[in-house]
Design an enzyme around this catalytic site. Structure first.
Site, PDB file in Angstrom:
ATOM      1  CB  ILE A  63       6.329 -23.255 -68.902  1.00 49.12           C
ATOM      2  CG1 ILE A  63       7.630 -23.819 -68.308  1.00 49.12           C
ATOM      3  CG2 ILE A  63       6.448 -23.126 -70.419  1.00 49.12           C
ATOM      4  CD1 ILE A  63       7.963 -25.228 -68.748  1.00 49.12           C
TER       5      ILE A  63
ATOM      6  CG  ASP B 206      -4.056 -23.737 -64.854  1.00 46.82           C
ATOM      7  OD1 ASP B 206      -4.459 -24.297 -63.815  1.00 46.82           O
ATOM      8  OD2 ASP B 206      -2.916 -23.915 -65.318  1.00 46.82           O
TER       9      ASP B 206
ATOM     10  N   PRO C 256       0.977 -30.579 -67.389  1.00 47.64           N
ATOM     11  CG  PRO C 256       0.552 -31.132 -65.160  1.00 47.64           C
ATOM     12  CD  PRO C 256       0.399 -30.016 -66.152  1.00 47.64           C
TER      13      PRO C 256
ATOM     14  NE  ARG D 125       7.171 -34.966 -69.938  1.00 42.61           N
ATOM     15  CZ  ARG D 125       8.146 -34.071 -69.816  1.00 42.61           C
ATOM     16  NH1 ARG D 125       8.327 -33.188 -70.787  1.00 42.61           N
ATOM     17  NH2 ARG D 125       8.916 -34.041 -68.759  1.00 42.61           N
TER      18      ARG D 125
ATOM     19  CD  GLU E 176       9.199 -37.300 -77.326  1.00 43.85           C
ATOM     20  OE1 GLU E 176       9.065 -36.581 -78.331  1.00 43.85           O
ATOM     21  OE2 GLU E 176       9.417 -36.839 -76.186  1.00 43.85           O
TER      22      GLU E 176
ATOM     23  CG  HIS F 254      11.363 -33.762 -75.649  1.00 46.32           C
ATOM     24  ND1 HIS F 254      10.430 -34.707 -75.308  1.00 46.32           N
ATOM     25  CD2 HIS F 254      11.283 -32.784 -74.703  1.00 46.32           C
ATOM     26  CE1 HIS F 254       9.811 -34.322 -74.191  1.00 46.32           C
ATOM     27  NE2 HIS F 254      10.319 -33.162 -73.816  1.00 46.32           N
TER      28      HIS F 254
END
Length: 327
Positions: free
Chosen positions: A154, A173, A204, A232, A261, A293
């Site tokens: 993504i 990263d 993640p 997230r 949430e 979401h």
């Protein structure tokens, strides 16, 4: 093989109907979540598919193993709701889902643009016939530095789409991607925080990334920084976000997910009082855009999630190569 499918949404049913034609399987669909109480009703030797609104730690996983259920799939990319390490220890096989990254990447770009162009205020005004421009002046991406944290599928796709806007792109990263290097500059995380006008999260949720956006990291960022989270909720400390918005250190938030949430998103709560006080407070600010979401929510992605949810179980059961197997 009997497969129990929990948290089934209406939009998934046509794809489950399509899969029900596979010889040798029986799909049992339920809109309810998989809980300790209904684990006891599962047939021995069956398999289970879930979504992400419930957590599965030692008690739930032990109960599944005791019931003779050895195969579990989550129809989500994220799997932080499952203790995969413990599942591996007890011999429970788990897989997740995959879908094309363009849906979330497109949504991320949309969120950035909505924040930069004061969409929320403009929408509010036009709905009451206020067509004034005062306070709505925006910014252009070509003049900005955008930081992308995480260059998995993504994140890489976001970088590709952003490259057409002419902005400077910084990325961070642990693993550097050669193709991404042609479009963006890999930098230390602290440098990305300090130099970016817009920051988007694409990592993640793990112990290392939990609350990576907090009071300390916010203090390194530019005044007026725009933060985007379509990944997230717990990647960001909601109380730190509130402080940042109140102090105007954060210029805008584009949030498709928030911390705590789980009992709120994907439900109709129009006649309810939100139990998450921080969410209710944060989302009412004029420069906070919050959606339910749904960055993943395209017809292509839903089909892929359903197919992964069933096919992954069959692949693990038959000891075949399962590209999404976690343990």
């Amino acid at each position: 093989m009997k497969i129990y499918v929990f948290e089934v949404r209406e939009d998934e049913k046509e794809y489950f109907d399509e899969l029900s034609a596979i010889p040798g399987i029986e799909l049992i669909l339920s809109p309810k979540g998989l809980t300790m109480s209904n684990i006891k009703t599962l047939e021995k030797g069956s398999a289970v598919s879930i979504l992400g609104m419930y957590t599965y730690r030692k008690p739930e996983l032990d109960a599944l193993k005791a019931q003779g259920v050895l195969y579990l799939s989550t129809r989500t990319i994220g799997y932080n709701h499952i203790d995969v390490d413990y599942a591996r220890q007890i011999g429970l096989h788990v897989c997740n889902a995959r879908y094309d990254p363009h849906g979330v990447a497109d949504y991320t770009i949309m969120m950035i643009l909505l924040c930069l162009r004061n969409y929320k205020q403009a929408l509010w005004r036009t709905q009451v016939n206020d067509f004034s421009l005062t306070g709505l002046i925006g910014k252009e991406l070509k003049d900005l530095t955008v930081g992308i944290i995480g260059t998995g599928q993504i994140g890489r796709t976001v970088v590709k789409e952003l490259s057409g806007f002419g902005c400077r792109i910084l990325v961070h990263d642990s693993f550097e991607d050669d193709a991404t290097k042609e479009l963006a500059e890999y930098v230390p995380l602290e440098t990305l925080y300090k130099e970016s006008d817009v920051i988007s999260l694409h990592v993640p949720l793990m112990s290392e990334t939990y609350h990576m956006i907090n009071a300390d990291s916010l203090s390194m960022m530019k005044k007026g920084v725009v933060l985007i989270n379509c990944a997230r909720g717990p990647l960001t400390d909601i109380k730190a976000l509130i402080s940042g918005i109140e102090s105007e250190h954060i210029g805008a938030l584009g949030l498709d997910c928030m911390e705590y949430e789980e009992d709120i998103v994907h439900r109709d709560l129009r006649t309810d009082i939100l139990s998450n006080r921080d969410m209710a407070y944060l989302r009412q600010f004029k420069n906070v855009i919050h959606t339910q979401h749904m960055a993943f929510y395209t017809d292509s992605a839903v089909k892929s999630m359903v197919f992964c949810g069933v096919q992954g179980l069959l692949q693990m059961k038959e000891n075949l190569d399962c590209p999404t197997q976690l343990c």
